[in-house]
Write an enzyme that holds these catalytic residues in place. Structure first.
Site, PDB file in Angstrom:
ATOM      1  N   VAL A  48       0.853  -1.189   0.000  1.00  0.00           N
ATOM      2  CA  VAL A  48       0.000   0.000   0.000  1.00  0.00           C
ATOM      3  C   VAL A  48       0.886   1.234   0.000  1.00  0.00           C
ATOM      4  CG1 VAL A  48      -1.777   1.310   1.241  1.00  0.00           C
ATOM      5  CG2 VAL A  48      -1.846  -1.196   1.267  1.00  0.00           C
TER       6      VAL A  48
ATOM      7  N   ALA B 119       4.572   4.074   2.848  1.00  0.00           N
ATOM      8  CA  ALA B 119       4.077   2.852   2.206  1.00  0.00           C
ATOM      9  C   ALA B 119       4.289   1.691   3.171  1.00  0.00           C
ATOM     10  CB  ALA B 119       4.819   2.595   0.899  1.00  0.00           C
ATOM     11  N   LYS B 120       3.698   0.573   2.905  1.00  0.00           N
ATOM     12  CA  LYS B 120       3.944  -0.623   3.726  1.00  0.00           C
ATOM     13  C   LYS B 120       3.505  -1.834   2.928  1.00  0.00           C
ATOM     14  CE  LYS B 120       5.129  -1.554   8.122  1.00  0.00           C
ATOM     15  NZ  LYS B 120       5.864  -0.687   9.057  1.00  0.00           N
ATOM     16  N   GLY B 121       4.117  -2.975   3.246  1.00  0.00           N
ATOM     17  CA  GLY B 121       3.739  -4.208   2.571  1.00  0.00           C
ATOM     18  C   GLY B 121       3.610  -5.332   3.553  1.00  0.00           C
TER      19      GLY B 121
END
Ligand code: GLU
Length: 423
Positions: A68, A113-115
Site C-alpha cells: 500500500v 508505504a507498507k507491505g
C-alpha cells in the site's frame, strides 16, 4: 463531498480505525490546510497480489500479499514489509499511513508505504521463505523502485529477506539496484547502524522524555513487551544507561525480576527460543505484565496492545511506543488523564526509517559512512524532531501524539497543496 471507502469498514480499535481517529484529532490544528485533510484518510494506491509457490514437498501453496502506498506527496513511498499470519489489507493501510506521518515528522524526503504477506514464516523452510519473498517482490515490482517506493524490514523480515528482494528486483530490471530496499546486509549496500537504529531511536527519544519528566534513568524500572529487534535493543541501551529491565514479554510468555533481568544471559536465550526458559526471573501470567511495578513501559510488539483496561492499570509514568500503533484511542485518553506521558510511535520508532534514509543516500552516492557518523546524525535528527514536536504540544496544550501529527500533517498537506491537483 466524499463517500466512505468501500473496501474497509474500520472498527474503533482496529489499526485503520485508530489511525483515522488520530487524524480527526489533528484536523482542528491544521488551519487552512484542513481543506486537504481527506487526503490523509485515503491511501493513494493499494495492490493485492497472489503469491503462489511450490513447497518443498511438491504441493502448491498460495499466500496473499499487499503493498500500500499511502501518500507520496513528499517523495517516494517508504516502509517495511511484514510477514505474519494475521496481516490484512486494512492493517497494511494503517501501517502505510503511519509511515507517511513518521517520515514527515522527522522530515525525511519520503511518503509512506507498507507491505505484507499473510503467512506464518515459522512454518516455512528457508527455501520456501526465499520463494515466497521472491515471488512477492516480483509481483509488487510494478510499483516499487529506488525512486518510487523503497521497502525495508518489519515484523519477521530481516537483512536476508531484503537481499532476496534486492536481487529479485535487480534481476527483473537487468542491473543491480541496491537502492530499491533498505535494511540490506552490509556488503550489499547496507548501512552500519541500521539493525539497531529503531531501538536506538526509542532510547534517544525516551532519554529526552525522561529528562523532561525529571525521571532519573539510573535505577528506573522498565517493562518491555516484544523482545525482537526493537524491544531488545532499546532494553540493552536503557540498561547501559543504568535502568533496570524488570519485565519482558514475548510470544512465549512473560518474565519478571524486580531487581532487573540480566540481559547478557537473557538476550541470547530470547533470540534462540524465547524468554520463558530464562532462569533469572519468574514467569507470570501474560495479563499481569500490564500492572507490573515500573516507571517506563515500552510496547514494542504489535498494534492494539495498550487497551483502555491496560492503560487504566499501568503503573508507568512514561510510555515509549516502539511498536507501530500499540495504543488504541480510548487508552490514549486514559493515559493523558492519568498524567502518563506517551512518546508516540510516529516519532519514537522513527530511528529505523531514518537510518534507512541514510542507507538509501549512501547507495546512491556509493560512499559509505562510519557508524559514529550514522549514530550522531540519527541522534541529531531525532532530537530536533522531538524538540519541535514538544514545542508544538506545549503551545497548543495537546498530547505529543497530536503534536507529532500536527507537525507532520502540515508538511504533508503543504506539499500536497503546493503540488496541486492533477489534472
Ligand atoms: N519497518 C520500520 C518502521 O515501521 C522501518 C521502515 C523503513 O525503514 O522503511 O518504521
Amino acid at each position: 463531498m466524499s463517500a466512505d471507502l468501500s473496501y474497509v469498514q474500520p472498527t474503533p480499535n482496529s489499526p485503520w480505525g485508530t489511525y483515522l481517529s488520530q487524524v480527526d484529532r489533528v484536523v482542528p490544528y491544521l488551519g487552512e490546510l484542513s481543506r486537504w485533510a481527506e487526503t490523509l484518510k485515503r491511501p493513494k494506491r493499494a495492490l493485492i497480489v497472489d503469491v503462489p509457490i511450490e513447497m518443498d514437498d511438491g504441493s502448491i501453496a498460495h499466500f496473499e500479499g499487499y503493498r500500500v502506498q499511502h501518500n507520496m506527496s513528499r517523495g517516494p513511498g517508504k516502509g517495511g514489509v511484514r510477514f505474519h499470519p494475521d496481516v490484512t489489507l486494512e492493517e497494511v493501510m494503517a501501517l502505510s499511513a503511519w509511515m507517511t506521518v513518521k517520515t514527515a515528522a522527522v522530515n525525511l524526503p519520503y511518503g509512506g508505504a507498507k507491505g505484507g504477506i499473510r503467512v506464518d514464516p515459522k512454518k516455512l523452510t528457508h527455501k520456501e521463505l526465499e520463494r515466497v519473498t521472491r515471488r512477492y517482490t516480483s509481483e509488487i515490482g510494478i510499483i516499487i523502485g529506488p525512486q518510487q517506493d523503497i521497502p525495508a524490514p518489519d515484523v519477521n523480515t530481516n537483512a536476508q529477506v531484503m537481499a532476496w528482494m534486492m536481487d529479485t528486483y535487480s534481476m527483473n530490471v537487468g542491473g543491480t539496484a541496491t537502492g530499491v530496499v533498505t535494511g540490506k546486509p552490509l556488503h550489499l549496500g547496507g548501512s552500519l547502524g541500521r539493525v539497531k537504529a529503531t531501538g536506538r531511536g526509542v532510547f534517544v527519544t525516551g532519554r529526552e522524555a525522561a529528562r523532561r519528566l525529571g525521571l532519573d534513568l539510573r535505577g528506573a524500572r522498565i517493562a518491555v513487551q516484544g523482545f525482537g529487534n526493537v524491544g531488545s535493543v532499546a532494553a540493552e541501551l536503557f540498561a547501559e544507561a543504568g535502568a533496570k529491565i524488570v519485565a519482558v514479554q514475548d510470544h512465549t510468555g512473560t518474565i519478571v525480576n524486580a531487581n532487573g533481568l540480566d540481559l547478557k544471559t537473557l538476550l541470547p536465550l530470547a533470540r534462540a527460543e524465547g524468554v520463558v526458559g530464562f532462569k533469572g526471573g519468574d514467569v507470570i501470567a501474560n495479563e499481569s505484565f500490564w500492572d507490573v511495578a515500573c516507571d517506563i513501559l515500552i510496547p514494542a510488539a504489535l498494534e492494539g496492545q495498550v487497551t483502555a483496561e491496560r492503560a487504566q492499570k499501568t503503573q508507568a509514568r512514561l510510555v515509549l511506543e516502539g511498536a507501530n500503533g500499540p495504543t488504541v484511542p480510548a487508552a490514549d485518553d486514559i493515559l493523558a488523564e492519568r498524567g502518563v506521558l506517551v512518546v508516540p510511535d510516529v516519532i519514537c520508532n522513527a530511528g529505523g526509517v531514518t537510518v534507512s534514509y541514510f542507507e538509501w543516500v549512501q547507495d546512491f552516492s556509493s560512499f559509505f559512512w562510519d557508524e559514529d557518523e550514522i549514530n550522531q546524525r540519527l541522534d541529531r535528527i531525532m532530537m530536533n524532531a522531538l524538540n519541535q514536536i514538544w514545542d508544538t504540544a506545549d503551545r497548543h496544550r495537546i498530547t505529543l501524539r497530536t503534536a507529532t501529527f500536527a507537525v507532520a500533517c502540515e508538511r504533508i498537506l503543504m506539499a500536497r497543496q503546493e503540488r496541486g491537483l492533477y489534472p
